[in-house]
Design a protein around this motif. Structure first.
Motif, mmCIF file in Angstrom:
data_model
loop_
_atom_site.group_PDB
_atom_site.id
_atom_site.type_symbol
_atom_site.label_atom_id
_atom_site.label_comp_id
_atom_site.label_asym_id
_atom_site.label_seq_id
_atom_site.Cartn_x
_atom_site.Cartn_y
_atom_site.Cartn_z
ATOM 1 N N GLN A 418 0.834 -1.207 0.000
ATOM 2 C CA GLN A 418 0.000 0.000 0.000
ATOM 3 C C GLN A 418 0.871 1.259 0.000
ATOM 4 O O GLN A 418 0.569 2.240 -0.691
ATOM 5 C CB GLN A 418 -0.919 0.010 1.221
ATOM 6 C CG GLN A 418 -1.995 -1.064 1.218
ATOM 7 C CD GLN A 418 -2.796 -1.078 2.516
ATOM 8 O OE1 GLN A 418 -2.821 -0.094 3.252
ATOM 9 N NE2 GLN A 418 -3.447 -2.203 2.795
ATOM 10 N N GLN A 423 -0.830 4.612 -1.326
ATOM 11 C CA GLN A 423 -2.133 4.546 -0.655
ATOM 12 C C GLN A 423 -2.021 4.711 0.866
ATOM 13 O O GLN A 423 -3.031 4.818 1.558
ATOM 14 C CB GLN A 423 -2.807 3.204 -0.972
ATOM 15 C CG GLN A 423 -3.057 2.981 -2.453
ATOM 16 C CD GLN A 423 -3.423 1.533 -2.760
ATOM 17 O OE1 GLN A 423 -3.407 0.670 -1.877
ATOM 18 N NE2 GLN A 423 -3.747 1.261 -4.018
ATOM 19 N N TYR A 424 -0.808 4.708 1.362
ATOM 20 C CA TYR A 424 -0.599 4.762 2.816
ATOM 21 C C TYR A 424 0.582 5.702 3.042
ATOM 22 O O TYR A 424 1.729 5.291 3.055
ATOM 23 C CB TYR A 424 -0.307 3.346 3.314
ATOM 24 C CG TYR A 424 -0.223 3.153 4.821
ATOM 25 C CD1 TYR A 424 -0.391 4.181 5.738
ATOM 26 C CD2 TYR A 424 0.038 1.875 5.334
ATOM 27 C CE1 TYR A 424 -0.308 3.967 7.099
ATOM 28 C CE2 TYR A 424 0.118 1.636 6.699
ATOM 29 C CZ TYR A 424 -0.050 2.688 7.583
ATOM 30 O OH TYR A 424 0.035 2.466 8.936
#
Length: 528
Positions: A418, A423-424
């Protein structure tokens, strides 16, 4: 009548034993040597059939029942052994195994045989026959435990045949069992509840540990596809010449009623089972307490792969399991493990009925003489030699480590995936994991991985900030300098300098994650 001093008597006894033992190599090689080839052939045939032996070599031949019945010295030697083998220790069994497979060195025999051996040998008119009778009992005992198809084979095979799901079930149930009485207490601290009114916590731990040794987890928990527990109900039904002798009563009265079968059953169901249950249960608790917790930042670097598929993670973890164990500095022997587990010392517990006998930490780690650690000629205490039982210790440790590392690795890697995908990029404020809060052990392992990764997201943020400001650390050494000097990143882990190289690489990978695609391959951090 003049009394002989205890020290003089002991000196005479040792002198007599050394004289007797010096004869032993010659006598046994003379009696047994001519049959070695035949016995080796039988041993090889057993291996071919798949009934693996866990001994250092083939057992030496023992006498047949017909031969035994024809020799009273053999019978006397056998009965002396059956009396000596009533209370065999783990360390003694190791030396019995060596003797039974051909090591006739006096130092080996001295630790394999009991006091009856030399006492009756000095009186025997046929010492070679006496030794052969004694050694026959030793060989039969060793064969039952460690020979082809023996107890160790059955235990190890049952454990090695478990698939990952069965291993996880075993470890989950085992941890629930031990955590039932440990309840988060440290396995590295002595239970000391010698007070007028012991605390309920200390009392529960003392009772739990004591029960572990007398009737522990493996005595009651079915393993894998087998409906019966692994330990606790063993009954020996092979060769036993204890009742096949026809010695005069005057010769047997001093020895009394003996039974090799009872000796073997006692060793398996009490000594061996107690040791495996204690070191297995408390060892699992210690592994989680010391290594799988948020205070171990190096755990994030222990994974053997960055893959996210379970099959791949399992394969890579199993292949690297020894390296992972070394990375985490796990005990390499049963004695080393026992030495660390202070909770096994029940000598100060109010529930201890016989305190000096209930220091199991000492009993499982050091060879004892009159309940005190034996000291060698260099002034060092002598560690228990686990011998063939080290195999079982290693199998259990590998199962524990594999079942914990696989889910930890998968969660870690999915989070890294991720991060790599953008995404993180900011902390998720993951709560600190707690075994008291999480529903299962593996929920805790998942929460632990999430917490540890979330604690490092500041590195992702700092990397992006430096990239946007065109001031990135252009090398691993420059990054390490950043970690040691700049307060903002130093706060992420003030102990960065003490971390392993693998953990530092994970940190560097996180730092580069937002701009890694702009870097040539040889400048990218590698975490596989």
């Amino acid at each position: 009548m003049n009394k002989v001093s205890a020290s003089a008597k002991n000196s005479d006894t040792r002198s007599k034993q050394q004289t007797i033992l010096s004869m032993l190599g010659l006598l046994t090689s003379k009696v047994l040597g001519e049959n070695t080839y035949a016995k080796s052939s039988i041993y090889s045939e057993g291996i071919t059939r798949g009934l693996r032996s866990f001994l250092p070599g083939p057992l030496q031949p023992s006498v047949s029942l017909a031969e035994f019945k024809m020799s009273k010295p053999m019978q006397m030697g056998y009965l002396a052994a059956a009396k000596d083998l009533k209370h065999v220790s783990i360390d003694q069994f190791n030396y019995m195994s060596l003797w039974a497979t051909g090591d006739d060195d006096s130092s080996v025999v001295n630790r394999a045989a009991g006091t009856q051996f030399s006492d009756y040998l000095s009186q025997s008119q046929a010492p070679d026959k006496y030794i052969l009778g004694y050694k026959t009992a030793v060989i039969q005992f060793v064969r039952a435990i460690a020979g082809a198809g023996g107890v160790v084979y059955r235990i190890n095979s049952a454990l090695q045949n478990l698939d990952l799901n069965q291993q996880q079930t075993l470890v989950s149930q085992w941890f629930d069992h031990v955590n039932g009485y440990m309840d988060g207490a440290s396995p590295f601290e002595v239970v000391n509840n010698q007070t007028t009114k012991p605390s309920a916590v200390d009392q529960a731990i003392a009772v739990g540990v004591a029960k572990e040794i007398s009737d522990g987890f493996l005595n009651n928990q079915p393993i894998g596809d087998v409906d019966q527990p692994l330990l606790g109900n063993y009954s020996y039904n092979e060769d036993d010449f204890s009742d096949e002798q026809d010695l005069p009563k005057m010769m047997t009265n001093t020895i009394g009623k003996v039974s090799l079968t009872e000796d073997i059953n006692l060793f398996v169901n009490h000594t061996l089972a107690g040791m495996l249950n204690a070191l297995g249960s408390i060892g699992l608790d210690a592994l989680i307490d010391a290594k799988f917790n948020q205070a171990n930042p190096d755990l994030v670097g222990a994974a053997a792969t960055s893959a996210t598929y379970q099959e791949t993670v399992l394969e890579k973890t199993q292949t690297a399991i020894e390296a992972i164990g070394n990375y985490l500095n796990l005990p390499t022997s049963g004695a080393d493990l026992a030495e660390k587990l202070a909770v096994l010392n029940l000598s100060n517990a109010a529930s201890a009925r016989n305190a000096k006998h209930q220091n199991y930490q000492l009993r499982y780690s050091r060879v004892l003489e009159n309940d005190r650690p034996q000291v060698n000629d260099r002034g060092e205490t002598v560690k228990v030699a686990y011998g063939i039982f080290e195999t079982t210790h290693q199998i259990l440790q590998n199962i524990f480590l594999t079942t914990l590392m696989v889910p930890y690795t998968m969660t870690r890697n999915r989070l890294l995936e991720q991060i790599a995908a953008g995404q993180y990029t900011t902390p998720r404020k993951v709560l600190e994991p707690s075994l008291q809060v999480e529903a299962t052990l593996f929920d805790y392992i998942d929460a632990l991985a999430r917490f540890q990764v979330d604690q490092l997201i500041g590195l992702v943020e700092r990397g992006k900030k430096d990239y946007d400001g065109m001031s990135t650390a252009g090398s691993f050494s420059a990054f390490s300098h950043l970690m040691r000097v700049y307060p903002e990143v130093k706060a992420i882990n003030p102990s960065y300098a003490e971390m392993s190289k693998a953990t530092k690489q994970v940190y560097y990978w996180l730092y580069q994650s937002s701009f890694k695609d702009t870097l040539p391959d040889n400048e990218r951090a590698k975490i596989d």
